[in-house]
Design a protein around this motif. Structure first.
Motif, PDB file in Angstrom:
ATOM      1  N   ASP A  56     -15.194  10.464  -2.676  1.00 12.73           N
ATOM      2  CA  ASP A  56     -14.536  11.822  -3.153  1.00 12.73           C
ATOM      3  C   ASP A  56     -12.928  11.441  -3.071  1.00 12.73           C
ATOM      4  O   ASP A  56     -11.753  11.845  -3.537  1.00 12.73           O
ATOM      5  CB  ASP A  56     -14.501  13.004  -2.451  1.00 12.73           C
ATOM      6  N   LEU A  57     -12.305  11.704  -2.031  1.00 11.06           N
ATOM      7  CA  LEU A  57     -10.627  11.572  -1.351  1.00 11.06           C
ATOM      8  C   LEU A  57      -9.921  10.700  -2.180  1.00 11.06           C
ATOM      9  O   LEU A  57      -8.872  10.781  -2.739  1.00 11.06           O
ATOM     10  CB  LEU A  57     -10.840  11.479  -0.069  1.00 11.06           C
ATOM     11  N   PRO A  58     -10.398   9.322  -1.970  1.00 14.79           N
ATOM     12  CA  PRO A  58      -9.459   8.147  -2.447  1.00 14.79           C
ATOM     13  C   PRO A  58      -9.045   8.200  -4.033  1.00 14.79           C
ATOM     14  O   PRO A  58      -8.435   8.069  -4.729  1.00 14.79           O
ATOM     15  CB  PRO A  58     -10.842   6.705  -1.918  1.00 14.79           C
ATOM     16  N   LYS A  59     -10.217   9.023  -5.171  1.00 12.96           N
ATOM     17  CA  LYS A  59      -9.856   9.172  -6.092  1.00 12.96           C
ATOM     18  C   LYS A  59      -8.795  10.639  -6.408  1.00 12.96           C
ATOM     19  O   LYS A  59      -8.564  10.226  -7.324  1.00 12.96           O
ATOM     20  CB  LYS A  59     -11.682   9.716  -7.030  1.00 12.96           C
ATOM     21  N   LYS A  60      -9.278  11.091  -5.183  1.00 13.74           N
ATOM     22  CA  LYS A  60      -8.378  12.633  -5.682  1.00 13.74           C
ATOM     23  C   LYS A  60      -7.046  11.916  -5.875  1.00 13.74           C
ATOM     24  O   LYS A  60      -6.193  12.779  -5.993  1.00 13.74           O
ATOM     25  CB  LYS A  60      -8.592  13.630  -4.828  1.00 13.74           C
ATOM     26  N   LEU A  61      -6.973  11.604  -4.510  1.00 12.99           N
ATOM     27  CA  LEU A  61      -5.186  11.648  -4.185  1.00 12.99           C
ATOM     28  C   LEU A  61      -5.050   9.786  -4.630  1.00 12.99           C
ATOM     29  O   LEU A  61      -3.689   8.985  -3.980  1.00 12.99           O
ATOM     30  CB  LEU A  61      -5.375  10.925  -2.444  1.00 12.99           C
ATOM     31  N   TYR A 109       1.029  -1.472   0.140  1.00 13.55           N
ATOM     32  CA  TYR A 109      -0.229  -0.038  -0.029  1.00 13.55           C
ATOM     33  C   TYR A 109       0.540   1.125   0.067  1.00 13.55           C
ATOM     34  O   TYR A 109       2.064   1.096   0.926  1.00 13.55           O
ATOM     35  CB  TYR A 109      -1.247  -0.517   0.984  1.00 13.55           C
ATOM     36  N   LYS A 110       0.548   1.980  -0.848  1.00 16.44           N
ATOM     37  CA  LYS A 110       2.009   3.304  -1.255  1.00 16.44           C
ATOM     38  C   LYS A 110       1.042   4.123  -1.051  1.00 16.44           C
ATOM     39  O   LYS A 110       1.844   5.192  -0.291  1.00 16.44           O
ATOM     40  CB  LYS A 110       2.049   3.282  -2.353  1.00 16.44           C
ATOM     41  N   HIS A 111      -0.490   5.065  -1.108  1.00 18.52           N
ATOM     42  CA  HIS A 111      -0.848   6.230  -0.862  1.00 18.52           C
ATOM     43  C   HIS A 111      -2.344   5.175   0.599  1.00 18.52           C
ATOM     44  O   HIS A 111      -3.428   5.096   0.005  1.00 18.52           O
ATOM     45  CB  HIS A 111      -2.168   6.231  -2.126  1.00 18.52           C
ATOM     46  N   ILE A 112      -1.986   5.635   1.700  1.00 12.72           N
ATOM     47  CA  ILE A 112      -3.306   5.068   2.598  1.00 12.72           C
ATOM     48  C   ILE A 112      -4.070   6.856   3.009  1.00 12.72           C
ATOM     49  O   ILE A 112      -2.858   7.510   3.622  1.00 12.72           O
ATOM     50  CB  ILE A 112      -2.308   4.418   3.905  1.00 12.72           C
ATOM     51  N   LEU A 113      -4.818   6.261   3.269  1.00 13.61           N
ATOM     52  CA  LEU A 113      -5.818   7.150   3.582  1.00 13.61           C
ATOM     53  C   LEU A 113      -6.393   7.403   5.542  1.00 13.61           C
ATOM     54  O   LEU A 113      -7.211   6.228   5.394  1.00 13.61           O
ATOM     55  CB  LEU A 113      -6.942   7.213   3.049  1.00 13.61           C
ATOM     56  N   SER A 137      -5.460  17.245   5.053  1.00 16.70           N
ATOM     57  CA  SER A 137      -6.591  17.496   5.028  1.00 16.70           C
ATOM     58  C   SER A 137      -7.708  18.196   5.968  1.00 16.70           C
ATOM     59  O   SER A 137      -7.688  16.934   6.590  1.00 16.70           O
ATOM     60  CB  SER A 137      -7.131  17.508   3.500  1.00 16.70           C
ATOM     61  N   ILE A 138      -8.019  19.106   5.978  1.00 14.31           N
ATOM     62  CA  ILE A 138      -9.317  19.144   6.350  1.00 14.31           C
ATOM     63  C   ILE A 138     -10.509  19.336   5.463  1.00 14.31           C
ATOM     64  O   ILE A 138     -10.613  20.478   4.635  1.00 14.31           O
ATOM     65  CB  ILE A 138      -9.102  20.233   7.548  1.00 14.31           C
ATOM     66  N   GLU A 139     -11.011  18.539   5.113  1.00 12.00           N
ATOM     67  CA  GLU A 139     -12.223  18.933   4.760  1.00 12.00           C
ATOM     68  C   GLU A 139     -13.576  19.493   4.698  1.00 12.00           C
ATOM     69  O   GLU A 139     -13.836  18.982   6.241  1.00 12.00           O
ATOM     70  CB  GLU A 139     -12.424  17.737   4.021  1.00 12.00           C
ATOM     71  N   TYR A 140     -14.275  19.740   4.111  1.00 10.88           N
ATOM     72  CA  TYR A 140     -15.918  20.479   4.463  1.00 10.88           C
ATOM     73  C   TYR A 140     -17.139  19.903   4.042  1.00 10.88           C
ATOM     74  O   TYR A 140     -16.999  19.461   3.226  1.00 10.88           O
ATOM     75  CB  TYR A 140     -16.337  21.524   4.735  1.00 10.88           C
ATOM     76  N   VAL A 164       1.622   0.653   9.056  1.00  9.02           N
ATOM     77  CA  VAL A 164       1.836  -0.305   7.602  1.00  9.02           C
ATOM     78  C   VAL A 164       2.674   1.157   6.574  1.00  9.02           C
ATOM     79  O   VAL A 164       3.340  -0.162   5.390  1.00  9.02           O
ATOM     80  CB  VAL A 164       0.479  -0.136   7.646  1.00  9.02           C
ATOM     81  N   ALA A 165       2.557   2.129   6.574  1.00  7.97           N
ATOM     82  CA  ALA A 165       3.210   3.306   5.385  1.00  7.97           C
ATOM     83  C   ALA A 165       4.743   3.423   5.285  1.00  7.97           C
ATOM     84  O   ALA A 165       5.275   2.917   4.365  1.00  7.97           O
ATOM     85  CB  ALA A 165       2.918   4.602   6.308  1.00  7.97           C
ATOM     86  N   LYS A 166       4.963   3.095   6.735  1.00  5.45           N
ATOM     87  CA  LYS A 166       6.467   2.493   6.686  1.00  5.45           C
ATOM     88  C   LYS A 166       6.975   1.522   6.568  1.00  5.45           C
ATOM     89  O   LYS A 166       8.192   1.419   5.906  1.00  5.45           O
ATOM     90  CB  LYS A 166       6.797   2.741   8.464  1.00  5.45           C
ATOM     91  N   ARG A 167       5.637   0.305   6.771  1.00  2.00           N
ATOM     92  CA  ARG A 167       7.014  -1.493   6.174  1.00  2.00           C
ATOM     93  C   ARG A 167       6.782  -0.905   4.382  1.00  2.00           C
ATOM     94  O   ARG A 167       7.426  -1.919   3.561  1.00  2.00           O
ATOM     95  CB  ARG A 167       5.477  -2.294   6.944  1.00  2.00           C
ATOM     96  N   ASN A 168       5.134  -0.129   3.904  1.00  2.00           N
ATOM     97  CA  ASN A 168       5.445  -0.344   2.576  1.00  2.00           C
ATOM     98  C   ASN A 168       6.116   0.619   2.086  1.00  2.00           C
ATOM     99  O   ASN A 168       6.214   1.438   0.534  1.00  2.00           O
ATOM    100  CB  ASN A 168       3.730  -0.282   2.452  1.00  2.00           C
ATOM    101  N   ASP A 169       6.817   1.417   2.500  1.00  2.00           N
ATOM    102  CA  ASP A 169       7.185   2.897   2.255  1.00  2.00           C
ATOM    103  C   ASP A 169       6.672   3.551   1.519  1.00  2.00           C
ATOM    104  O   ASP A 169       6.404   4.348   0.117  1.00  2.00           O
ATOM    105  CB  ASP A 169       8.930   2.601   1.048  1.00  2.00           C
ATOM    106  N   GLY A 170       5.462   4.391   1.769  1.00  2.00           N
ATOM    107  CA  GLY A 170       4.983   4.640   1.428  1.00  2.00           C
ATOM    108  C   GLY A 170       4.307   6.155   1.981  1.00  2.00           C
ATOM    109  O   GLY A 170       5.177   6.536   2.799  1.00  2.00           O
ATOM    110  N   GLU A 171       2.709   6.386   1.254  1.00  2.00           N
ATOM    111  CA  GLU A 171       2.140   8.471   1.742  1.00  2.00           C
ATOM    112  C   GLU A 171       0.906   8.348   2.940  1.00  2.00           C
ATOM    113  O   GLU A 171       0.095   7.666   2.547  1.00  2.00           O
ATOM    114  CB  GLU A 171       2.090   8.367   0.329  1.00  2.00           C
ATOM    115  N   LEU A 172       1.065   8.635   4.125  1.00  2.00           N
ATOM    116  CA  LEU A 172       0.222   9.226   4.810  1.00  2.00           C
ATOM    117  C   LEU A 172      -1.114  10.103   4.290  1.00  2.00           C
ATOM    118  O   LEU A 172      -0.091  10.734   4.450  1.00  2.00           O
ATOM    119  CB  LEU A 172       0.649   8.683   6.396  1.00  2.00           C
TER     120      LEU A 172
END
Length: 166
Positions: A100-105, A5-9, A87-90, A28-36
């Protein structure tokens, strides 16, 4: 094939359960060299019920959310994770987190705390976690345990009643 997993929300709402999701997501992000990607969603629908709605209330909520998110970023950096954003979303948390966010990010994993609602609340308003698990197009990991894999909700159960003394 090993799933990475490279992009974790991670959905942050200030609850104990979201804190656990954050802690596990860092690992998880550290193990996968992913982004949080951390997100706090201000549910604007809750403001529609306030009769004396004013912008100061929204600004106060946003300032608190910003401070909380900056604290989480600091914790992630101290744990050795460099690729962290927030991010802070409304809007409606359910659709923002699930769709929305999974598609955008380009998210490939959503980590979210187990619901803190009781059965009646889930029946009446529904759980964000439940909605996300049913509607997200990427993998969803619902965090129910602490870092030692001990049930997180065990401490929130009501204590057993003691028998009356004779």
């Amino acid at each position: 094939m090993l799933q990475q997993y490279k992009h974790i929300l991670v959905a942050i709402d200030g609850s104990y359960e979201s804190e656990l999701a954050f802690q596990k997501a860092v690992a998880v992000a550290k193990r996968n060299d992913g982004e949080l990607d951390l997100v706090n969603v201000v549910d604007t629908r809750s403001f529609s019920n306030v009769s004396s709605f004013d912008t100061n209330m929204v600004e106060s909520v946003a300032a608190t959310a910003k401070k909380t998110m900056e604290d989480y970023i600091d914790q992630a950096h101290k744990a050795g994770l460099e690729k962290v954003t927030y991010s802070i979303e409304y809007g409606a948390p359910k659709t923002l987190i699930a769709r929305d966010l999974p598609k955008k990010l380009s998210i490939d994993l959503i980590m979210i705390g187990a619901t803190g609602l009781n059965a009646v609340e889930r029946l009446l308003i529904g759980s964000v976690t439940e909605y996300v698990t049913r509607n997200a197009e990427c993998d969803v990991l619902v965090v129910r345990t602490d870092l030692n894999n001990k049930p997180a909700l065990a401490t929130t159960k009501a204590p057993k009643k003691q028998a009356p003394k004779k």
